[in-house]
Write an enzyme that holds these catalytic residues in place. Structure first.
Site, mmCIF file in Angstrom:
data_model
loop_
_atom_site.group_PDB
_atom_site.id
_atom_site.type_symbol
_atom_site.label_atom_id
_atom_site.label_comp_id
_atom_site.label_asym_id
_atom_site.label_seq_id
_atom_site.Cartn_x
_atom_site.Cartn_y
_atom_site.Cartn_z
ATOM 1 N N ASP A 65 0.838 -1.197 0.000
ATOM 2 C CA ASP A 65 0.000 0.000 0.000
ATOM 3 C C ASP A 65 0.874 1.247 0.000
ATOM 4 O O ASP A 65 2.015 1.205 0.485
ATOM 5 C CB ASP A 65 -0.841 0.069 1.286
ATOM 6 C CG ASP A 65 -2.163 -0.641 1.149
ATOM 7 O OD1 ASP A 65 -2.383 -1.289 0.118
ATOM 8 O OD2 ASP A 65 -2.973 -0.546 2.080
ATOM 9 N N TYR A 67 1.980 4.712 1.787
ATOM 10 C CA TYR A 67 1.943 5.141 3.177
ATOM 11 C C TYR A 67 0.647 5.907 3.427
ATOM 12 O O TYR A 67 0.207 6.691 2.587
ATOM 13 C CB TYR A 67 3.127 6.058 3.487
ATOM 14 C CG TYR A 67 4.482 5.398 3.392
ATOM 15 C CD1 TYR A 67 4.819 4.306 4.185
ATOM 16 C CD2 TYR A 67 5.443 5.877 2.499
ATOM 17 C CE1 TYR A 67 6.075 3.714 4.095
ATOM 18 C CE2 TYR A 67 6.703 5.284 2.403
ATOM 19 C CZ TYR A 67 7.007 4.201 3.207
ATOM 20 O OH TYR A 67 8.244 3.620 3.119
ATOM 21 N N PHE A 78 7.830 2.526 -1.067
ATOM 22 C CA PHE A 78 8.858 2.682 -0.033
ATOM 23 C C PHE A 78 9.399 4.110 0.092
ATOM 24 O O PHE A 78 10.134 4.412 1.025
ATOM 25 C CB PHE A 78 10.033 1.711 -0.238
ATOM 26 C CG PHE A 78 9.664 0.273 -0.054
ATOM 27 C CD1 PHE A 78 9.539 -0.273 1.217
ATOM 28 C CD2 PHE A 78 9.428 -0.549 -1.143
ATOM 29 C CE1 PHE A 78 9.180 -1.603 1.392
ATOM 30 C CE2 PHE A 78 9.068 -1.881 -0.983
ATOM 31 C CZ PHE A 78 8.946 -2.413 0.290
ATOM 32 N N HIS A 188 10.495 -9.169 4.327
ATOM 33 C CA HIS A 188 10.248 -7.734 4.150
ATOM 34 C C HIS A 188 11.272 -6.931 4.955
ATOM 35 O O HIS A 188 11.732 -7.374 6.012
ATOM 36 C CB HIS A 188 8.828 -7.411 4.624
ATOM 37 C CG HIS A 188 8.315 -6.084 4.194
ATOM 38 N ND1 HIS A 188 8.595 -4.923 4.887
ATOM 39 C CD2 HIS A 188 7.538 -5.729 3.146
ATOM 40 C CE1 HIS A 188 8.011 -3.904 4.283
ATOM 41 N NE2 HIS A 188 7.365 -4.360 3.214
#
Length: 222
Positions: A65, A67, A78, A188
């Protein structure tokens, strides 16, 4: 439907824009922007595509998603804008780059435009989100659209590096042709999982070695 996205992608994804799910998705997203706070800004929804044309993609980094905090999402997975605090996952990405490449990261802001312009497609599976509500735009059609993006790249290009971090990204990239492309999987980079396989995985040096071996210019990650 008129979708404002980079011309190379518009040609490749034209069929998606004409499908019923995308029409319903467009209506949903438009209503969300009209009735509440949604990230990223509308002009940045397709920013990853605008900065990285289809024929220029060398590396794909899959996020989930955008932020959902204030002033964070900017259309690149990111990443955050230059003046914003670097999120924990990106801090860990920078740590792994420094360790992997044996050199400190020179650009310490969270603005990853420099990567996108070199051919790194920073792609979230869902391209919009309601403010302060993680996952609020999942299951509305974005995943179908970004699945189509991954398939177009896998089928229509060769020698791309796919970085799949975490189970969600691994599932998203399951259809990537492992013969035509390099697929790098790990946990992750989140603080909750980075020590369980992301740190020490060396994806950035592996990506560059693969690119050079196939006649491409390596990415300047630092």
């Amino acid at each position: 439907m008129e979708v404002k996205i980079g011309s190379s992608w518009k040609k490749k994804l034209k069929g998606q824009f004409e499908r019923e799910y995308f029409k319903e998705l467009t209506e949903f997203v438009r209503n969300e922007y009209q009735t509440g706070v949604v990230y990223p800004a509308p002009k940045n929804i397709f920013r990853a595509f605008d900065l990285c044309p289809f024929d220029k993609v060398k590396v794909v980094i899959l996020g989930q998603d955008p932020y959902h905090g204030d002033r964070q999402a900017n259309g690149l997975s990111f990443a955050v804008d230059e003046r914003e605090k670097v999120p924990p996952s990106l801090q860990n990405i920078f740590k792994e780059i420094a360790s992997d490449l044996g050199s400190p990261v020179l650009h310490t802001s969270g603005d990853l435009t420099r990567w996108a312009e070199q051919g790194v497609l920073l792609l979230n599976a869902t391209l919009t989100v309601r403010a302060h509500s993680a996952g609020s735009h999942q299951g509305r059609g974005w995943e179908l659209f970004t699945d189509a993006v991954v398939k177009e790249l896998s089928d229509g290009r060769e020698h791309i590096v796919f970085m799949l971090w975490g189970n969600y990204a691994k599932a998203k990239g399951a259809r990537v042709d492992h013969v035509r492309h390099l697929v790098l999987e790990s946990t992750h980079p989140s603080p909750f999982s980075a020590t369980s396989g992301f740190f020490g995985s060396g994806p950035f040096s592996k990506a560059n070695e693969f690119l050079v071996a196939h006649g491409e210019t390596p990415i300047h990650w630092l």
